[in-house]
Structure formats: structure tokens, C-alpha cells
Scaffold this motif. Sequence first.
Motif, short mmCIF file in Angstrom:
data_model
loop_
_atom_site.label_atom_id
_atom_site.label_comp_id
_atom_site.label_asym_id
_atom_site.label_seq_id
_atom_site.Cartn_x
_atom_site.Cartn_y
_atom_site.Cartn_z
N ARG A 121 138.84 29.74 18.28
CA ARG A 121 137.50 29.16 18.21
C ARG A 121 136.99 28.76 19.59
NH1 ARG A 121 136.20 27.69 12.83
NH2 ARG A 121 137.94 28.06 11.40
N ALA A 122 137.41 29.48 20.60
CA ALA A 122 137.09 29.12 21.98
C ALA A 122 135.59 28.98 22.23
CB ALA A 122 137.68 30.16 22.94
N GLY A 123 134.78 29.83 21.59
CA GLY A 123 133.34 29.80 21.83
C GLY A 123 132.56 28.92 20.88
N GLN A 124 133.26 28.21 19.98
CA GLN A 124 132.58 27.39 18.98
C GLN A 124 132.30 25.99 19.52
OE1 GLN A 124 134.45 27.53 15.13
NE2 GLN A 124 133.58 25.59 14.46
N PRO A 125 131.10 25.44 19.30
CA PRO A 125 130.83 24.06 19.72
C PRO A 125 131.80 23.09 19.05
CG PRO A 125 128.78 25.18 19.17
CD PRO A 125 129.90 26.08 18.72
N ALA A 126 132.36 22.17 19.81
CA ALA A 126 133.36 21.26 19.28
C ALA A 126 132.81 20.39 18.16
CB ALA A 126 133.92 20.38 20.40
N GLY A 127 131.51 20.11 18.21
CA GLY A 127 130.90 19.27 17.18
C GLY A 127 130.88 19.91 15.81
N THR A 128 131.08 21.21 15.72
CA THR A 128 131.07 21.90 14.43
C THR A 128 132.47 22.08 13.85
OG1 THR A 128 131.19 24.12 15.43
CG2 THR A 128 128.99 23.15 15.14
N LEU A 129 133.49 21.62 14.55
CA LEU A 129 134.85 21.71 14.04
C LEU A 129 135.08 20.70 12.92
CD1 LEU A 129 136.84 21.85 17.42
CD2 LEU A 129 136.28 23.80 15.94
N SER A 130 136.07 20.96 12.09
CA SER A 130 136.47 19.98 11.08
C SER A 130 137.17 18.81 11.77
CB SER A 130 137.41 20.62 10.07
OG SER A 130 138.67 20.90 10.67
N GLY A 131 137.40 17.73 11.00
CA GLY A 131 138.06 16.57 11.56
C GLY A 131 139.45 16.88 12.11
N GLY A 132 140.22 17.64 11.34
CA GLY A 132 141.56 18.01 11.79
C GLY A 132 141.54 18.90 13.02
N GLN A 133 140.54 19.81 13.09
CA GLN A 133 140.42 20.67 14.25
C GLN A 133 140.03 19.88 15.50
OE1 GLN A 133 137.58 23.36 12.53
NE2 GLN A 133 139.14 24.79 11.81
N LYS A 134 139.14 18.90 15.34
CA LYS A 134 138.80 18.03 16.47
C LYS A 134 140.02 17.24 16.94
CE LYS A 134 133.94 17.34 15.16
NZ LYS A 134 132.97 16.37 14.60
N GLN A 135 140.84 16.84 15.98
CA GLN A 135 142.06 16.11 16.33
C GLN A 135 142.96 16.98 17.20
OE1 GLN A 135 142.46 13.01 15.71
NE2 GLN A 135 144.60 12.45 15.47
N GLN A 136 143.13 18.23 16.82
CA GLN A 136 143.95 19.14 17.61
C GLN A 136 143.39 19.32 19.02
OE1 GLN A 136 145.18 22.80 15.51
NE2 GLN A 136 144.50 21.81 13.62
N LEU A 137 142.07 19.47 19.12
CA LEU A 137 141.43 19.63 20.42
C LEU A 137 141.61 18.36 21.25
CD1 LEU A 137 139.70 21.17 22.43
CD2 LEU A 137 137.66 20.43 21.16
N GLY A 138 141.47 17.19 20.63
CA GLY A 138 141.64 15.93 21.36
C GLY A 138 143.05 15.77 21.90
N VAL A 139 144.05 16.09 21.09
CA VAL A 139 145.44 16.01 21.54
C VAL A 139 145.68 16.99 22.68
CG1 VAL A 139 147.85 16.35 20.89
CG2 VAL A 139 146.31 15.17 19.32
N ALA A 140 145.15 18.20 22.54
CA ALA A 140 145.30 19.21 23.60
C ALA A 140 144.72 18.72 24.91
CB ALA A 140 144.63 20.52 23.17
N ARG A 141 143.55 18.11 24.84
CA ARG A 141 142.91 17.60 26.06
C ARG A 141 143.76 16.51 26.71
NH1 ARG A 141 137.85 17.58 27.53
NH2 ARG A 141 137.81 15.28 27.58
N ALA A 142 144.36 15.64 25.91
CA ALA A 142 145.19 14.57 26.46
C ALA A 142 146.43 15.13 27.15
CB ALA A 142 145.59 13.59 25.35
N ILE A 143 147.04 16.14 26.54
CA ILE A 143 148.23 16.75 27.15
C ILE A 143 147.88 17.42 28.47
CG2 ILE A 143 149.92 18.61 26.88
CD1 ILE A 143 150.00 17.93 23.88
N LEU A 144 146.73 18.08 28.51
CA LEU A 144 146.31 18.78 29.72
C LEU A 144 145.96 17.82 30.85
CD1 LEU A 144 144.12 21.56 28.10
CD2 LEU A 144 146.18 21.95 29.46
N ALA A 145 145.41 16.67 30.51
CA ALA A 145 144.95 15.72 31.53
C ALA A 145 146.02 14.71 31.92
CB ALA A 145 143.71 14.98 31.04
N GLY A 146 147.00 14.48 31.05
CA GLY A 146 147.96 13.40 31.28
C GLY A 146 149.18 13.83 32.07
N ARG A 147 149.03 14.00 33.35
CA ARG A 147 150.16 14.44 34.16
C ARG A 147 151.19 13.33 34.37
NH1 ARG A 147 149.54 12.73 39.40
NH2 ARG A 147 147.45 11.98 39.96
N ARG A 148 150.79 12.04 34.15
CA ARG A 148 151.72 10.92 34.29
C ARG A 148 151.89 10.13 32.99
NH1 ARG A 148 155.25 11.17 37.34
NH2 ARG A 148 155.35 9.06 38.13
#
Length: 227
Positions: A121-148
Amino acid sequence: MLTLTGMSGGYGQANVVRGVTAQVAGGEVVALLGRNGTGKTTLLRTIFGLADRQGGEIVFDGHAVPPGRPDLLARWGAALMPENRGVFPSLTVAENVRLATRKGFVPAIDPRDLFPLLAERAGQPAGTLSGGQKQQLGVARAILAGRRMVVIDELTQGLQPSVVTEVLAGLAAVAAAGVAVIVVDQHAGLMLGWCHRAVVMEAGRVVLDAPVGPETRRQLDELLMVR
């Protein structure tokens, strides 16, 4: 990695978190537990400068953290996934991922391996994702940004049980690479199977801070009525 000394916080004149002293080491997975309304989310928001710090000190990775400066923790490598998942609804999934990616940092686990939807769903606006899909995206973003340090508020919210297990295994791999991990969730029994230490809050205060073991589990049963 993270040291809190006598930290209090809340919103304006409302005092929610009272005199919290705690430490989280690099490579450690800590479960922050407690019933609803005990101050867990406010504690995280105070650490990250999103709630009012009313007293105490915060030191992260050797840096004294001044109040109201969430930009500094981000710059120093700490990432928070808040209750609302922290995604940008008008941006695509790929754009959300790209914004979270830190130059020169490669996390111990690639979130794309955890969450196929990041590619599907790379090209899909995040606002149109389901709640669980937004959760996955949020966790992914934290892992990518949290180097410490990676902090996840309400980890299992909206996730299927099979996905939860994969995410917890992924966070364990992140911690094994030396990153501090803090996880807040209502499913205490599940969290204890993956975490090194449990911190329990009641009425804005820490009432238990101990390594996970048989005695800790007994105390948690009494405090949280874990089944």
C-alpha cells in the motif's frame, strides 16, 4: 540510556505523574503497565516534551533534557509512537516511511519484513488505512527513527494476535542491537513473555519496578489481576 529523577508532569495545573524515578538501559525491553488512567501515557508525553513537566530531571543518552523540547529527543535518536499512532494522514504510506527513515541508520530488523503492507500500500494515503494498518505503519516509523530508543504506546491496539507476536519478536531484535525499548499495553500477561523488566504505575506513581521473574509475576497478579 534514559534516567528519570523525581519527575512529575501533567497538563497545566493538573498533576498526573508524581515523583517518578526510573532507568531504562540500552538493550532492555521494559513493559510499562497499569490500569487505565494511572498516568502511563502522560509519563511518556512528559518525557517527550508533549505534556508539562512540573518537576524533576530527565537525562537521555548522557544529555540533560530541558522541558518542552521534543525536537531534541528526536534529534538524539528517541522515537515515540503515541496512542494516535503518529502517522501523517495526508501523506502516502511510502512518504510516512521515508520521513521516519534516519540517514545512516539501519535498524536491526527491516519493518518491511514485519509489515508487508508497507510495500503493498505504498502509494495509499495513510489516512485511508484501517486502524490496524495505521498501527503497523506507526510501529514501523518508530523502529526506523529510534536509533537509540523506541517507545510504543498501546502496542497491540488494532493488531491481530499473529501480528502482535511478530512485532514483539521484532522489538526484541531491536533491543538486542542495543536500543532501549519501552512498551505500554493493557495485555500485561503477553508483555511479560517478551520484556526484561516491568514497571507498574498506580495513581501517577511507580509502585513496582523489577526484572520479570516468578516473584514479579506474583506481585503483578496482585496489582493488575493478570490472568
